[in-house]
Design an enzyme around this catalytic site. Structure first.
Site, short mmCIF file in Angstrom:
data_model
loop_
_atom_site.label_atom_id
_atom_site.label_comp_id
_atom_site.label_asym_id
_atom_site.label_seq_id
_atom_site.Cartn_x
_atom_site.Cartn_y
_atom_site.Cartn_z
N HIS A 1 1.03 -1.19 0.12
CA HIS A 1 0.10 0.12 0.07
C HIS A 1 1.05 1.24 0.03
O HIS A 1 0.84 2.15 -0.96
CB HIS A 1 -0.87 0.04 1.25
N GLU A 2 1.71 1.37 0.80
CA GLU A 2 2.61 2.28 1.16
C GLU A 2 3.66 2.79 -0.23
O GLU A 2 3.83 3.78 -0.50
CB GLU A 2 3.39 2.64 2.35
N HIS B 1 3.65 6.63 -6.65
CA HIS B 1 2.74 7.43 -7.34
C HIS B 1 3.55 8.99 -7.16
O HIS B 1 3.46 9.76 -8.11
CB HIS B 1 1.18 7.70 -6.49
N HIS C 1 1.63 4.52 -2.69
CA HIS C 1 2.03 6.00 -2.69
C HIS C 1 3.17 6.40 -3.00
O HIS C 1 3.29 7.50 -3.62
CB HIS C 1 1.56 6.40 -1.25
ZN ZN Z 1 -3.08 5.28 1.72
#
Ligand code: ZN
Length: 603
Positions: free
Chosen positions: A392-393, A399, A396
């Site tokens: 998940h991290e 991105h 980010h």
């Molecule tokens: Zn998040």
């Protein structure tokens, strides 16, 4: 396993390869101080532009560029202080640097506050001509976005009154927080081991999942009983918050509060309505899930307090950080070699602070530092959910990496609406990979249960929340009073509709709206559903190798904040105006129910 039993290591006991490299921001505190002084001395220069922006395109460009340069430096200054404070919150030195930087940020913010209103005050024709100038090219979207909301900005005098009113209109929310988080007390119940314990919101989350039905029933009755005792006060605080939002929406000349809440990200009301309609048209899989749960738990009647009981016994997956990295790399292979190359770079170049140490900030986050690289804080503890968090991290982080490498500062920041798409896509790919490669039936059942619970909690439950918000604002905007009776009646009916005939909607649940803090962040939760559905769609396109999907995905990551979120997503191949993203997600949920049915009958 026994990491929690033994004392946490001190920060300097952790090997440097598992720590982020703060020196990538500033190699020394001296350099930090030099930039601090530089920002401080630039503040009056920004302020001097006040009243001059309409002079020429060059002046306007120079002011915006100076503001951006200051913001880039301020971002580095703040990250340097804040990340080191999070390494060990007991470190007073970095607490002080954080405080110092916060004051500086407030000063720079105040000095630049004139820019927006001054641009908006420029005659439209003048601004249009200025925008032709090459020096202002990178601010094109910034201007579009500013002008779009012009009709909702009031006169300077009215704006001043509105700004001053905020402190007063926060009262309902403050009262809610005080009551729910400070003054309210919860009863004692008997825990799983027969010992008396005092209920709390934190403990409730574990107790409601207990395999012992007596425990979860007592926790359920105890918790909601405590909220029920303050039902009129909670109705008053929620109603006060709703009235506040209606007041600001009407004052700013929006048709509805929903419209005003979605306006910041330029999300059309139609997207919200489409979401509610599509989920309402696809409640059958949720009803089937509830029915399967009843069968799997071998209960005559399923009650609301049985809803969170896992279908599968807890399985412990022990995954070392090395194994976790490998799992994330393998599962993200569908995103293509360029993506996994950057992932590899991120995993090995000091982006990540992996392990817990004494005083370290809990949880996980990603912090992008423009001009440097993203930083990721983890508290990796060898559990499967830690691998999900890493995926998940890193979603980010990559991105941020792409947006900052591709976009000028002015358009480098993405919205929350698109942020969670990039991170959730990774989680979904990891989950799919684990389901495909896990052979142990117990582990497989556990993973299926995890996925189903994730969709139930993220898509169905949050849509129910979103529908509740829509209903109460409709009522209040039509002049109805939001009494405890009305709120309970609406909440009960939604539960009946969403969970279907296989479960008893116990009357205790009717007060549940009172404990949801998100209702004080108006029309926010629907983004969990749009984000999850968009991510499911993108992951699906990657897995089925649909034409150009990888390239579109990378372009999405590179877009940053260069356009409105819905446009960025549409270019990536997800149209949130259509029912498809939600339908695809709920079809996948239904397919997973088939898996579950097979696994249950085979075991
Ligand atoms: Zn998040």
């Amino acid at each position: 396993m026994s990491q929690t039993a033994t004392a946490l290591p001190a920060r300097d006991e952790i090997q440097s390869e598992y720590k982020w490299q703060i020196e990538d921001i500033y190699a020394s505190e001296q350099l930090w101080r030099a930039d601090f002084a530089k920002v401080k001395s630039a503040i009056p220069t920004v302020a001097n532009y006040k009243g001059t922006l309409a002079q020429s395109p060059a002046t306007l460009a120079a002011c915006l560029q100076l503001r951006d340069e200051i913001n880039i430096l301020a971002g580095k200054l703040f990250a340097y202080a804040r990340l080191q404070r999070d390494e060990n919150s007991a470190n007073a030195k970095y607490q002080a640097l954080v405080g110092k930087t916060e004051s500086l940020l407030a000063e720079t913010g105040a000095a630049a506050a004139f820019i927006k209103p001054e641009i908006l005050a420029m005659p439209a024709a003048v601004l249009a001509t200025y925008r032709q100038d090459q020096a202002l090219a990178e601010y094109s979207f910034y201007f579009d976005n500013l002008i779009r909301q012009k009709q909702h900005i009031l006169s300077p005098g009215e704006e001043e009154i509105l700004a001053r009113s905020v402190e007063i209109t926060q009262a309902a929310e403050t009262a809610f927080n005080m009551l729910a988080h400070a003054d309210m007390t919860f009863p004692e119940i008997k825990g799983e081991d027969g010992k008396i314990l005092t209920l709390s919101e934190g403990r409730y989350r574990a107790l409601i999942m207990s395999a012992d039905r007596r425990v979860r029933k007592d926790a359920f009755t105890g918790l909601f009983g405590a909220y029920h005792a303050f039902r009129n006060t909670f109705a008053a605080t929620l109603s006060g918050c709703v009235k506040k939002n209606i007041f600001y929406a009407r004052t700013r000349k929006y048709n509805t509060t929903l419209e005003s809440s979605l306006a910041d990200d330029n999300i059309a009301v139609g997207v919200y309505d489409n979401l509610l309609t599509t989920v309402n048209n696809n409640l059958a899989p949720l009803h089937r899930y509830i029915d399967l749960k009843k069968k799997a738990l071998k209960l005559d009647k399923l009650h609301m307090y049985d809803l969170y009981t896992p279908l599968a016994p807890a399985v412990t997956f022990t995954v070392t950080y090395q194994e976790g990295q490998k799992l994330v790399q393998d599962s993200l292979a569908p995103l293509g070699p360029e993506y996994t190359g950057i992932l590899q770079q991120g995993l090995t170049s000091g982006w990540i602070d992996v392990y817990e140490n004494k005083g370290k900030q809990s949880g996980a986050y990603c912090w992008g530092v423009y001009g440097v690289h993203p930083f990721v804080l983890l508290n990796y503890n060898d559990r499967l959910e830690d691998v999900s968090t890493l995926a998940h991290e890193m979603g980010h982080a990559i991105h941020s990496y792409y947006s900052q490498a591709t976009q000028p500062y002015a358009t480098s920041q993405y919205t929350i609406f698109t942020a969670e798409v990039a991170s959730t896509t990774n989680e979904i790919l990891l989950n799919d990979f684990l389901l495909k490669t896990t052979k142990d039936p117990r582990k497989k059942l556990y993973l299926i249960n995890q996925y189903l619970e994730m969709v139930r909690a993220t898509v169905y439950r949050q849509t129910m929340f979103a529908e509740f918000e829509k209903l109460i604002y409709d009522q209040a905007e039509n002049g109805e009073t939001l009494t405890a009776d009305l709120l309970e009646e609406l909440w009960h009916a939604l539960n009946v509709k969403y969970y279907g005939p296989a479960i008893v909607i116990d009357p205790e649940i009717d007060i549940e709206w009172a404990r949801i803090p998100h209702f004080y962040a108006n029309f926010y939760v629907y983004q969990y559903v749009t984000g999850f559905s968009a991510a499911t769609t993108l992951a699906e396109q990657m897995l089925t190798k649909s034409d150009g999907a990888q390239e579109r995905y990378l372009n999405f990551l590179k877009s940053g904040g260069s356009d409105y979120p819905l446009t960025i997503l549409k270019n990536a191949g997800v149209d949130m105006f259509t029912p498809q993203p939600v339908e695809l997600t709920l079809n996948k949920f239904a397919n997973m129910l088939d898996e579950l049915e097979k696994t249950i009958t085979n075991s």
